[in-house]
Write a protein that holds these residues in place. Sequence first.
Motif, mmCIF file in Angstrom:
data_model
loop_
_atom_site.group_PDB
_atom_site.id
_atom_site.type_symbol
_atom_site.label_atom_id
_atom_site.label_comp_id
_atom_site.label_asym_id
_atom_site.label_seq_id
_atom_site.Cartn_x
_atom_site.Cartn_y
_atom_site.Cartn_z
ATOM 1 N N THR A 1 0.838 -1.306 0.018
ATOM 2 C CA THR A 1 -0.212 0.086 0.016
ATOM 3 C C THR A 1 0.944 1.232 0.192
ATOM 4 N N GLY B 1 -8.596 -1.254 7.059
ATOM 5 C CA GLY B 1 -10.157 -0.795 6.693
ATOM 6 C C GLY B 1 -10.876 -1.316 7.742
ATOM 7 N N GLN B 2 -12.209 -1.574 7.680
ATOM 8 C CA GLN B 2 -13.241 -1.677 9.103
ATOM 9 C C GLN B 2 -13.161 -3.374 9.162
ATOM 10 N N SER C 1 -9.376 -5.844 4.925
ATOM 11 C CA SER C 1 -9.404 -4.587 3.927
ATOM 12 C C SER C 1 -8.649 -3.313 4.260
ATOM 13 N N THR D 1 -8.396 0.862 3.543
ATOM 14 C CA THR D 1 -9.055 1.975 2.755
ATOM 15 C C THR D 1 -7.815 2.954 2.621
ATOM 16 N N ALA E 1 -7.875 6.680 1.224
ATOM 17 C CA ALA E 1 -8.833 8.069 0.540
ATOM 18 C C ALA E 1 -8.058 9.166 -0.114
ATOM 19 N N GLY F 1 -12.611 -4.764 -5.017
ATOM 20 C CA GLY F 1 -13.060 -3.729 -4.231
ATOM 21 C C GLY F 1 -14.067 -2.873 -4.594
ATOM 22 N N THR F 2 -13.972 -1.461 -4.058
ATOM 23 C CA THR F 2 -15.139 -0.519 -4.346
ATOM 24 C C THR F 2 -14.232 0.904 -4.427
ATOM 25 N N ASP G 1 -17.446 9.800 -0.742
ATOM 26 C CA ASP G 1 -17.917 9.869 0.552
ATOM 27 C C ASP G 1 -18.879 11.154 0.589
ATOM 28 N N VAL H 1 -13.120 7.184 -1.955
ATOM 29 C CA VAL H 1 -12.586 6.137 -1.055
ATOM 30 C C VAL H 1 -12.459 4.821 -1.744
ATOM 31 N N HIS I 1 -11.750 0.743 -1.118
ATOM 32 C CA HIS I 1 -11.789 -0.312 -0.199
ATOM 33 C C HIS I 1 -10.987 -1.606 -1.050
#
Lengths: 116, 497
Positions: free
Chosen positions: B352, B421-422, B426, B428, B430, B476-477, B481, B490, B492
């Motif tokens: 990342t 991520g949550q 995952s 995140t 942004a 992913g997505t 936001d 964002v 994910h």
Amino acid sequence: MSQTIVCVDDEAGICGVLRAVLRETGATVETFTDPQAALAFLQSHDVALVVCDYRMPTMSGLDVLERLPKPVPFLMMSGDLEIELFSGVKGVTGVVAKPFSAGKLIERAKGYLGEG
Amino acid sequence: MSYFAPLSPEAARQLLGEVVKSFPFATAVLDREMRYLAYNRSWLSSHGIPEDRAIVGLRHYDVSPEIRDEWRQVHQRCLAGATERRDDDVYEQVNGRRVHHRWVVAPWRESDGAVGGIIIYVENITDQVETTRNLAEREGLIRTLFEQCPIGLNLCRMDGLWIESNPAFLEIIGYSREEADGGLTYWQLTPRKYDAAEAVQLESLKTTRRYGPYDKEFVRKDGRLVPVRLNGFIVEHDGMPCIWSLIEDLTEQRALETRVEEERLKAIHASRLAVVGEMAAGVAHELNNPLAIISGYAFTLRSAIARGDEAEIKEALAAIDEATERAGTIVKGLRKFSRQKLGHAPTDLVATSSLVADAVNLCRSRLLGTGVRIESDVRTTAQIVGNGLELSQVFVNLLNNALDAVAAAENKWVRIVAKEGQGPSSVTIAVEDSGPRIPPDVADQIFRPFFTTKTVGEGTGLGLSISRSIIEGHGGTLTLDADAPCTRFVVHLQKAP
């Protein structure tokens, strides 16, 4: 007394090469990576020519041009592809495209160094 | 010898009346003068005669003067000894309704053999006729539907023997009707590789009496495999359970899917070229600086050598070295970005942090002279399985959009933040900026291809739609936001295991 050329470029490497090249005109070369410092210098010194980069992080070449304390021959220098557009700007005496031919730059600079 | 005791005429008439009453359809017995001797209730109702009216002894033509001539002629012929019958006699009522009758008119004879009168039986068979016709029509309709239906239809026994196939199905499998009905079975046309899947569908038939949607292939007569989707259910046929199947030919759909995927990959590449084009100006600036240094020092070297000024020669050579190395780094970064890697399965292991750093570095040249602050904040060590090139493209694109958005803002900053991520697996990432918020009515459209708020020539309108397609291709997505206090996109992504 020798005349002075002021060079402004945020990149120290460019300042270095300008100093080495323009020294060959016989003039004193003052280089600045900080445009503010260059403007302060111009406030208190008479110079024959300013060679200034256009793209700098804190201030653009046009900002420097606007803030000149008095009119002085001003060469706008840039590596941008659209550099020629600057030749139409009021106050810009000429443009220098990077990479430049050192020989030609010396010849042009000599043209601004009067007999005095 | 007589089987019957002699009846009085009165008793005989009564008996006749009782017998006639018991007939299930309209019946009347008349004498030679066409006077009623006996009749039943259906006769009265079929002739519109009130039930309580007694008509024995009255003439049929007096009771029902509307009797048509053709009937009167029938009566005459039968009184002359003929027997006439009609199995389906149609006439149209005044209200336009077609009425169907089956009737028999026969003479009855005195003991001396002379005709004593006639017996008329009339059965209204309109309902029967209509029911039969409706059935035939429905049968014809169903047959037409079966023959014309563009979806393949097939009835087969539980053991796979084909009983009936429609033309659409025959076309899918490439067999003639004779061949299909001549002992061809489902299993002959099913490649062995579907054995396990077939077992699942059979289980479904057993438990729910239906199966499908089931995507498989059939082996055509010419040996070609044809992709199909099956749905079916169990029906009773000839007293045994059979399977009705609906067979869709998926050949065209599959070709379309392939074409769409090819177009998607082409669009991703086109968008990459567009991003490369946008960066070219910045890269030119980056390259021209070291080139200026190299050419400048090359010039001064000549005089320095002539003078024998060793210090200056060393300084120039060091500067040339440094500038060359820098130019090389820039070119390397660019090459990494534009290299063709179309359609490769996303199998690189990408950190990342390097994803964020690469994207920021590729955009840095655009920052010079703009007064924009760019911050990156990486709070995860996670790695992502994916196509590093495509993922970089997404973040360069998001950062480029952000840089465009803040150009006119008073306080110019762009921030890229990567964190856990949550979910436990995952990441995140942004991208936020201080530019004007995206209005809600526009927010719905920004991910659509060719939607752009930039002036003509500045944006392709493909960036966000392609970016989303790339991220979704990685499972992913990519979303906007809407609740953030600034513009915030964002992403994910799944962490590498």
